[in-house]
Design a protein around this motif. Structure first.
Motif: not given
Length: 572
Positions: A304-315
């Motif tokens: 769901x978040x593959x276009x969300x840089x903030x989510x990717x950074x946190x992961x």
């Protein structure tokens, strides 16, 4: 941390000379690292002037500079710059002071010391003595340090503060925002004492494009003005600030594709999916088996978040943080393989129920069991705090009860001082954790600290003892300070009569709405949980308004009516 790679660039030059003295007791040094160290630690420049009245002046200045430039970069990369630098400076001071005390020749290992650390978009200054740090910005030369000297007469000054002079050292610290084109000058008194300020400024302005020429001409100018001391100067210009741009960071974060949702029996990178351990809208956790038949846990991001840089950074940061926390009470992160085909990370598999499952099965726990588990939680959280990291999402689902004790298994909401200080090229999502367990200061905008994790731990203990929340259902609805101040702690003894008064008071203190009223250290709280605090052996007498408010208000209402009636009768 690849996406946070610093792009800080400087032009630097330094020079140190004995001048007219037979020996150079000054020492200068710098370290300009690359890669992760440039991001997490920055560039360090330092100057020291051994106190000439000491026979060990040269050795003292060399020890200070060499030790600082070596040990600072050996501190944990999760620490703030101030934490890292001050730990090293105090350690070096203790070493120099000890050598002075133990010298059979009565030598004093004394030196002045000034250091400049450039990290991200900030400059950090640490200063003791009469070496100096200047900054030229917009044609204005500003002295950023103050000399620790006392004037004895017209011609004599006394150094009032130096490394190695006392067992504890008071250090001046400053933090500044950087701008491209800033020029910093570090100098010993052999440079800045004889050169008039106007001439020093004119020299820097004239040579601001050539740092090598600047330092050589400064030495010549000091000699021209009859300097009798050692001559040392360092000059640097900020060419590019340190925070990476958003587009570069996003490109780095997107190098690995998101994995698909896996089913038992599927394989990836030599790992076989055995079963799904947990899944939510934010992530999935699988039990996997590697080629050596070891069982591991694999966490994958949600598509769901593959276009969300903030989510990717946190992961991505989850794995980075977990790899730096070493404790039996914290799950171990397995180093990532260079051949990973998609985005995920691995940890040890911890068999056992989560705390949430345990509470669902058993209800409230025996007091001795609850306190023992809390002691295990504290051991794990201390490992975070030693690395200047706050967990920020302590809740029953994030703790697994293994055969050897509780283990914290999630890093998704952690706050890391060193990373926060480095800045971010993208807007970060500040996950506050679960409302029922997070400290109130997260929601009303107060200062968060280790006491915030203490609050969450106390909520967990309260729930283990009572099955309830310490402020009732109103707590999760409060969002501002005024709302929180209206809340009242509900005694654990109300729900569980077996809870002793002194334990309830220890809970109440750790659960204070005001973080300043909580325990100063987790060790103090643990002590009050394991043995009665003498101040809390006898229950306090509670005001009637707290114990039976309805009786108080009823009595006040009756009194009001009686007073009114008496006044009416008196008038008649």
């Amino acid at each position: 941390m690849d996406h946070l790679q610093s792009v800080l660039q400087i032009t630097f030059a330094q020079k140190s000379d004995a001048g007219r003295k037979p020996e150079n007791q000054d020492t200068v040094g710098a370290r300009i690292p690359e890669g992760n160290l440039l991001t997490t630690k920055g560039i360090a420049v330092a100057i020291a002037d051994g106190v000439s009245s000491s026979n060990a002046a040269r050795e003292a200045s060399q020890t200070a500079i060499a030790g600082f430039l070596s040990d600072y970069y050996a501190t944990p990369d999760t620490w703030r710059t101030q934490q890292s630098a001050m730990r090293v400076i105090q350690s070096l001071n203790s070493s120099l002071w000890g050598r002075s005390q133990n010298s059979i020749y009565g030598e004093g290992y004394l030196t002045t010391f000034s250091a400049l650390i450039l990290k991200g978009n900030s400059a950090f200054i640490f200063h003791v003595g009469d070496t100096r740090v200047y900054r030229l910005r917009d044609n204005n030369l500003e002295l950023l340090t103050r000399d620790h000297t006392q004037r004895l007469d017209k011609h004599t000054t006394h150094l009032s503060r130096a490394m190695g002079a006392d067992p504890y050292l008071e250090v001046d610290m400053h933090t500044l925002e950087l701008q491209p084109g800033d020029i910093f000058i570090l100098s010993s008194d052999g440079i800045h004492e004889p050169i008039p300020p106007a001439e020093l400024k004119a020299l820097i302005l004239a040579e601001q494009q050539d740092m090598d020429a600047l330092v050589h001409l400064a030495l010549s100018l000091a000699l021209h003005h009859k300097s009798e001391d050692n001559l040392s100067i360092q000059a640097l210009r900020i060419d590019n600030l340190g925070t990476a741009v958003q587009s570069d960071a996003v490109n780095v974060l997107s190098r690995l594709p998101f994995p698909p949702v896996f089913s038992p029996g599927q394989s990836i990178d030599g790992l076989t999916i055995k079963k799904v351990l947990h899944e939510s809208t934010r992530s999935q956790v699988y039990l996997v088996e590697d080629e050596k038949k070891n069982l591991l846990a694999m966490k994958t991001p949600s598509a769901i978040y593959q276009d969300d840089p903030a989510y990717i950074e946190r992961f991505v940061m989850e794995a980075w943080i977990g790899a730096r926390i070493q404790s039996a009470g914290v799950v171990r992160v397995i180093p990532a393989s260079e051949s990973r085909s998609c985005l995920y990370y691995l940890t040890d598999y911890i068999p056992g129920p989560t705390l949430a499952q345990l509470l669902k099965e058993r209800g409230i726990l025996a007091i001795v069991d609850a306190v023992e588990l809390t002691e295990g939680f504290i051991r794990g959280i201390r490992a975070f705090h030693r690395k200047e990291t706050l967990h920020q999402d302590l809740k029953p689902d994030n703790i697994v009860i293994s055969g050897k004790g509780p283990v914290i298994v999630d890093f998704g909401s952690c706050w890391v001082a060193g990373v926060q200080e480095a800045g971010a090229p993208i807007a970060r999502d500040n996950i506050l954790g679960t409302l029922d367990y997070s400290a109130p200061e997260y929601r009303y905008g107060g200062c968060t600290s280790e006491a915030s994790d203490q609050f969450s731990l106390a909520v967990l203990l309260y729930e283990m003892l009572t099955g309830k929340q310490p402020y009732g259902s109103a707590y999760s609805k409060a969002m501002d300070l005024k709302s929180f101040q209206k809340l009242r702690y509900i005694s654990a003894m109300k729900y569980n009569p077996l809870v002793p008064y002194w334990l309830d008071r220890a809970l109440e203190k750790a659960l204070s709405i005001n973080p300043n009223h909580r325990y100063q250290a987790l060790s103090e709280w643990l002590q009050d949980l394991k043995r009665p605090n003498p101040d809390w052996l006898v229950p306090r007498s509670q005001p009637l308004l707290e114990t039976h408010p309805e009786r108080v208000w009823k009595a006040l209402a009756i009194l009001g009516w009686l007073t009114t009636l008496a006044l009416l009768l008196w008038r008649d």
